[in-house]
Scaffold this active site. Structure first.
Site, PDB file in Angstrom:
ATOM      1  N   CYS A  94      -0.209  -9.862   0.695  1.00 26.79           N
ATOM      2  CA  CYS A  94      -0.500  -8.512   1.212  1.00 26.79           C
ATOM      3  C   CYS A  94      -0.787  -8.348   2.650  1.00 26.79           C
ATOM      4  O   CYS A  94      -0.068  -8.617   3.704  1.00 26.79           O
ATOM      5  CB  CYS A  94      -1.300  -7.406   0.459  1.00 26.79           C
ATOM      6  SG  CYS A  94      -0.827  -5.865   0.297  1.00 26.79           S
ATOM      7  N   HIS A 195      -1.503  -8.699  -5.806  1.00 32.10           N
ATOM      8  CA  HIS A 195      -2.928  -9.033  -6.190  1.00 32.10           C
ATOM      9  C   HIS A 195      -2.838  -9.401  -7.637  1.00 32.10           C
ATOM     10  O   HIS A 195      -2.047  -9.211  -8.523  1.00 32.10           O
ATOM     11  CB  HIS A 195      -3.908  -7.933  -5.522  1.00 32.10           C
ATOM     12  CG  HIS A 195      -3.759  -7.234  -4.154  1.00 32.10           C
ATOM     13  ND1 HIS A 195      -4.232  -8.180  -3.140  1.00 32.10           N
ATOM     14  CD2 HIS A 195      -3.161  -6.107  -4.002  1.00 32.10           C
ATOM     15  CE1 HIS A 195      -3.764  -7.603  -2.202  1.00 32.10           C
ATOM     16  NE2 HIS A 195      -3.515  -6.313  -2.637  1.00 32.10           N
TER      17      HIS A 195
HETATM   18  N1  GLN Z   1      -3.343  -2.596   4.914  1.00 32.08           N
HETATM   19  C1  GLN Z   1      -2.146  -2.878   4.412  1.00 32.08           C
HETATM   20  C2  GLN Z   1      -1.217  -1.918   3.885  1.00 32.08           C
HETATM   21  O1  GLN Z   1      -1.881  -0.970   3.097  1.00 32.08           O
HETATM   22  C3  GLN Z   1      -2.414  -4.006   3.575  1.00 32.08           C
HETATM   23  C4  GLN Z   1      -3.078  -3.658   2.224  1.00 32.08           C
HETATM   24  C5  GLN Z   1      -3.410  -4.615   1.102  1.00 32.08           C
HETATM   25  O2  GLN Z   1      -3.824  -5.831   1.505  1.00 32.08           O
HETATM   26  N2  GLN Z   1      -3.543  -4.502  -0.225  1.00 32.08           N
HETATM   27  O3  GLN Z   1      -0.151  -2.111   4.011  1.00 32.08           O
END
Ligand code: GLN
Length: 242
Positions: A94, A195
Protein backbone atom coordinates in the site's frame (compact mmCIF):
# COMPACT_ATOMS: atom_id res chain seq x y z
CA UNK A 1 23.50 -11.81 1.26
CA UNK A 2 23.87 -14.85 3.51
CA UNK A 3 21.35 -17.49 2.33
CA UNK A 4 22.23 -19.81 5.27
CA UNK A 5 21.17 -17.12 7.77
CA UNK A 6 18.82 -14.93 5.70
CA UNK A 7 17.89 -11.54 7.10
CA UNK A 8 14.29 -10.37 6.78
CA UNK A 9 14.49 -6.57 7.07
CA UNK A 10 11.40 -4.69 8.24
CA UNK A 11 11.71 -1.01 7.36
CA UNK A 12 10.36 2.05 9.17
CA UNK A 13 7.47 0.71 11.26
CA UNK A 14 7.25 4.06 13.06
CA UNK A 15 6.34 5.64 9.72
CA UNK A 16 4.65 2.86 7.77
CA UNK A 17 3.27 0.63 10.50
CA UNK A 18 -0.37 1.44 11.10
CA UNK A 19 -1.96 -1.42 9.13
CA UNK A 20 -0.28 -4.38 10.81
CA UNK A 21 1.89 -5.20 7.79
CA UNK A 22 4.84 -5.98 10.10
CA UNK A 23 3.12 -9.38 10.19
CA UNK A 24 4.52 -10.01 6.71
CA UNK A 25 8.04 -9.90 8.13
CA UNK A 26 7.08 -12.26 10.97
CA UNK A 27 5.50 -14.69 8.49
CA UNK A 28 8.57 -14.77 6.24
CA UNK A 29 10.90 -15.29 9.19
CA UNK A 30 8.72 -18.02 10.73
CA UNK A 31 8.22 -19.88 7.45
CA UNK A 32 12.00 -20.11 7.10
CA UNK A 33 12.52 -21.11 10.75
CA UNK A 34 9.77 -23.77 10.55
CA UNK A 35 11.83 -25.33 7.75
CA UNK A 36 14.96 -25.34 9.88
CA UNK A 37 16.53 -22.28 8.22
CA UNK A 38 18.17 -19.92 10.69
CA UNK A 39 16.39 -16.72 9.60
CA UNK A 40 16.73 -13.42 11.45
CA UNK A 41 14.16 -10.62 11.63
CA UNK A 42 15.84 -7.20 11.61
CA UNK A 43 13.90 -3.98 12.22
CA UNK A 44 15.22 -0.66 11.00
CA UNK A 45 13.91 2.78 11.94
CA UNK A 46 14.65 6.15 10.31
CA UNK A 47 18.10 7.35 11.31
CA UNK A 48 19.43 3.79 11.57
CA UNK A 49 21.53 2.46 8.72
CA UNK A 50 19.63 0.12 6.38
CA UNK A 51 21.69 -3.09 6.20
CA UNK A 52 22.74 -4.04 2.70
CA UNK A 53 22.97 -7.81 3.29
CA UNK A 54 19.24 -8.57 3.71
CA UNK A 55 17.42 -11.25 1.74
CA UNK A 56 13.97 -9.60 1.81
CA UNK A 57 13.07 -5.98 2.65
CA UNK A 58 9.54 -5.04 3.67
CA UNK A 59 7.57 -1.80 3.59
CA UNK A 60 4.04 -1.45 4.96
CA UNK A 61 1.01 0.80 4.80
CA UNK A 62 0.79 4.20 6.44
CA UNK A 63 -0.50 7.72 6.28
CA UNK A 64 0.21 10.15 3.46
CA UNK A 65 2.70 12.47 5.15
CA UNK A 66 4.71 9.58 6.59
CA UNK A 67 5.25 8.42 3.00
CA UNK A 68 7.20 11.61 2.19
CA UNK A 69 9.53 11.10 5.16
CA UNK A 70 10.04 7.44 4.27
CA UNK A 71 11.11 8.34 0.73
CA UNK A 72 13.51 11.03 1.98
CA UNK A 73 15.08 8.71 4.54
CA UNK A 74 15.44 5.74 2.18
CA UNK A 75 17.01 7.92 -0.52
CA UNK A 76 19.40 9.55 1.93
CA UNK A 77 20.42 6.18 3.36
CA UNK A 78 20.85 4.40 0.04
CA UNK A 79 21.17 0.93 1.62
CA UNK A 80 17.96 -0.44 0.14
CA UNK A 81 19.11 0.39 -3.40
CA UNK A 82 22.46 -1.32 -2.80
CA UNK A 83 20.72 -4.41 -1.43
CA UNK A 84 18.39 -4.64 -4.44
CA UNK A 85 21.36 -4.28 -6.81
CA UNK A 86 22.94 -7.19 -4.90
CA UNK A 87 19.89 -9.42 -5.51
CA UNK A 88 17.62 -8.83 -2.50
CA UNK A 89 13.82 -8.83 -2.77
CA UNK A 90 11.53 -5.96 -1.78
CA UNK A 91 7.92 -6.65 -0.79
CA UNK A 92 5.94 -3.43 -0.33
CA UNK A 93 2.32 -2.94 0.74
CA UNK A 94 0.00 0.00 0.00
CA UNK A 95 1.77 3.22 1.11
CA UNK A 96 5.02 1.27 0.80
CA UNK A 97 4.00 0.16 -2.69
CA UNK A 98 3.08 3.71 -3.70
CA UNK A 99 6.45 5.15 -2.67
CA UNK A 100 8.26 2.54 -4.78
CA UNK A 101 6.80 4.14 -7.90
CA UNK A 102 8.02 7.13 -9.87
CA UNK A 103 5.66 9.54 -8.12
CA UNK A 104 2.59 9.86 -5.90
CA UNK A 105 0.40 12.73 -4.73
CA UNK A 106 -0.27 13.93 -1.19
CA UNK A 107 -2.71 16.25 0.53
CA UNK A 108 -5.63 18.45 -0.45
CA UNK A 109 -3.58 20.16 -3.16
CA UNK A 110 -2.32 16.92 -4.65
CA UNK A 111 1.33 17.82 -4.31
CA UNK A 112 3.36 15.50 -6.56
CA UNK A 113 6.16 13.71 -4.66
CA UNK A 114 8.95 11.86 -6.42
CA UNK A 115 9.08 8.20 -5.37
CA UNK A 116 11.94 5.72 -5.12
CA UNK A 117 11.69 4.92 -8.83
CA UNK A 118 11.87 1.15 -8.28
CA UNK A 119 8.57 0.50 -10.07
CA UNK A 120 7.30 1.99 -13.33
CA UNK A 121 4.15 3.21 -11.60
CA UNK A 122 2.49 6.50 -10.69
CA UNK A 123 -0.11 7.05 -7.97
CA UNK A 124 -2.68 9.83 -7.94
CA UNK A 125 -5.64 10.52 -5.64
CA UNK A 126 -8.57 8.52 -6.98
CA UNK A 127 -12.18 9.69 -7.22
CA UNK A 128 -13.05 7.64 -4.13
CA UNK A 129 -11.29 5.70 -1.38
CA UNK A 130 -10.94 1.97 -2.01
CA UNK A 131 -11.96 0.15 1.18
CA UNK A 132 -12.96 -3.45 1.91
CA UNK A 133 -12.17 -7.14 1.59
CA UNK A 134 -10.49 -8.05 -1.69
CA UNK A 135 -9.98 -11.12 -3.79
CA UNK A 136 -7.35 -11.11 -6.51
CA UNK A 137 -6.25 -13.86 -8.85
CA UNK A 138 -2.48 -14.33 -8.94
CA UNK A 139 -0.87 -16.45 -11.64
CA UNK A 140 1.98 -18.35 -10.00
CA UNK A 141 5.31 -19.01 -11.75
CA UNK A 142 4.12 -22.55 -12.63
CA UNK A 143 1.10 -21.09 -14.45
CA UNK A 144 -1.48 -22.18 -11.86
CA UNK A 145 -3.73 -19.49 -10.41
CA UNK A 146 -4.03 -18.76 -6.70
CA UNK A 147 -6.61 -16.48 -5.04
CA UNK A 148 -5.13 -13.69 -2.94
CA UNK A 149 -7.17 -12.60 0.08
CA UNK A 150 -6.71 -9.38 2.05
CA UNK A 151 -8.29 -6.01 2.69
CA UNK A 152 -7.63 -2.66 1.07
CA UNK A 153 -7.85 0.90 2.39
CA UNK A 154 -6.30 3.49 0.09
CA UNK A 155 -7.12 6.80 -1.53
CA UNK A 156 -4.31 6.66 -4.08
CA UNK A 157 -4.88 4.87 -7.37
CA UNK A 158 -1.90 3.51 -9.24
CA UNK A 159 -1.26 3.35 -12.95
CA UNK A 160 1.48 1.08 -14.28
CA UNK A 161 3.91 1.90 -17.08
CA UNK A 162 5.18 -0.71 -19.52
CA UNK A 163 8.17 -1.82 -17.38
CA UNK A 164 5.95 -2.98 -14.49
CA UNK A 165 3.54 -5.90 -14.74
CA UNK A 166 0.46 -6.34 -12.52
CA UNK A 167 0.88 -8.84 -9.70
CA UNK A 168 -2.69 -10.12 -10.02
CA UNK A 169 -6.12 -9.61 -11.58
CA UNK A 170 -8.98 -8.18 -9.52
CA UNK A 171 -11.97 -10.38 -8.77
CA UNK A 172 -13.35 -8.39 -5.83
CA UNK A 173 -12.25 -4.85 -4.91
CA UNK A 174 -10.43 -1.97 -6.58
CA UNK A 175 -6.85 -3.21 -6.85
CA UNK A 176 -4.77 -0.48 -8.47
CA UNK A 177 -7.99 1.53 -8.74
CA UNK A 178 -9.31 0.35 -12.10
CA UNK A 179 -10.92 -2.83 -10.69
CA UNK A 180 -8.87 -4.76 -13.24
CA UNK A 181 -5.23 -5.10 -12.22
CA UNK A 182 -3.63 -5.29 -8.77
CA UNK A 183 -0.14 -4.51 -7.61
CA UNK A 184 3.06 -4.45 -9.61
CA UNK A 185 6.09 -6.61 -10.24
CA UNK A 186 9.34 -5.33 -11.69
CA UNK A 187 12.55 -7.26 -11.30
CA UNK A 188 12.88 -8.16 -7.62
CA UNK A 189 10.32 -5.64 -6.39
CA UNK A 190 6.73 -6.63 -5.63
CA UNK A 191 4.15 -3.99 -4.70
CA UNK A 192 0.61 -4.81 -3.64
CA UNK A 193 -2.38 -3.09 -1.99
CA UNK A 194 -3.84 -5.76 0.36
CA UNK A 195 -3.25 -5.75 4.11
CA UNK A 196 -4.20 -8.74 6.21
CA UNK A 197 -1.24 -9.18 6.65
CA UNK A 198 -1.31 -10.41 3.08
CA UNK A 199 1.52 -12.93 3.52
CA UNK A 200 -0.24 -14.45 6.56
CA UNK A 201 -3.41 -14.97 4.56
CA UNK A 202 -1.55 -16.14 1.46
CA UNK A 203 1.31 -18.51 2.31
CA UNK A 204 1.76 -19.31 -1.39
CA UNK A 205 2.75 -15.69 -2.00
CA UNK A 206 5.01 -15.72 1.07
CA UNK A 207 6.85 -18.77 -0.23
CA UNK A 208 7.14 -17.21 -3.69
CA UNK A 209 8.92 -14.21 -2.13
CA UNK A 210 11.22 -16.56 -0.18
CA UNK A 211 11.91 -18.75 -3.23
CA UNK A 212 12.94 -15.67 -5.19
CA UNK A 213 15.07 -14.34 -2.34
CA UNK A 214 16.92 -17.62 -1.76
CA UNK A 215 17.05 -18.68 -5.40
CA UNK A 216 15.61 -22.13 -4.72
CA UNK A 217 12.26 -23.83 -4.33
CA UNK A 218 11.44 -24.37 -0.65
CA UNK A 219 9.67 -27.58 0.31
CA UNK A 220 5.86 -27.30 0.87
CA UNK A 221 4.65 -26.30 4.33
CA UNK A 222 0.92 -26.81 4.65
CA UNK A 223 -0.73 -25.59 7.83
CA UNK A 224 -4.44 -26.57 8.05
CA UNK A 225 -5.36 -23.59 10.28
CA UNK A 226 -4.05 -21.17 7.66
CA UNK A 227 -5.90 -22.98 4.86
CA UNK A 228 -9.15 -22.79 6.86
CA UNK A 229 -8.71 -19.10 7.76
CA UNK A 230 -7.84 -18.30 4.17
CA UNK A 231 -10.96 -20.01 2.86
CA UNK A 232 -13.16 -18.06 5.30
CA UNK A 233 -11.71 -14.76 4.10
CA UNK A 234 -12.07 -15.76 0.42
CA UNK A 235 -15.73 -16.61 1.04
CA UNK A 236 -16.20 -13.33 2.94
CA UNK A 237 -14.80 -11.32 0.03
CA UNK A 238 -17.04 -13.08 -2.48
CA UNK A 239 -20.15 -12.34 -0.43
CA UNK A 240 -19.13 -8.83 0.75
CA UNK A 241 -19.39 -7.02 -2.54
CA UNK A 242 -21.59 -7.31 -5.61
N1 GLN B 1 -1.91 6.88 2.35
C1 GLN B 1 -2.06 6.02 1.21
C2 GLN B 1 -3.42 6.11 0.53
O1 GLN B 1 -4.41 6.39 1.17
C3 GLN B 1 -1.78 4.60 1.63
C4 GLN B 1 -2.77 4.03 2.60
C5 GLN B 1 -2.36 2.69 3.12
O2 GLN B 1 -1.19 2.40 3.27
N2 GLN B 1 -3.34 1.86 3.45
O3 GLN B 1 -3.50 5.88 -0.66
Amino acid sequence: MNTDRPKIVLLYQSLLGIYGDHGNAVVLTKRLQWRGIDAELVTVEPGQKVPTDGAVYLLGGGEDTAQITAVQELKADGGLFTALDDGAMLFAVCAGYQICGKSFTIGAHDEVIEGLGLLDAETRRGPQRAVGEVLHIWTQPDGNTCPITGFENHGGWTELGSDAKPLAAVEVGWGNGNRRDEGAVQGRVIGTYPHGPVLARNPQLADHVLDMALGRHLEPLDIPEITALRQRRIDAARTSRP
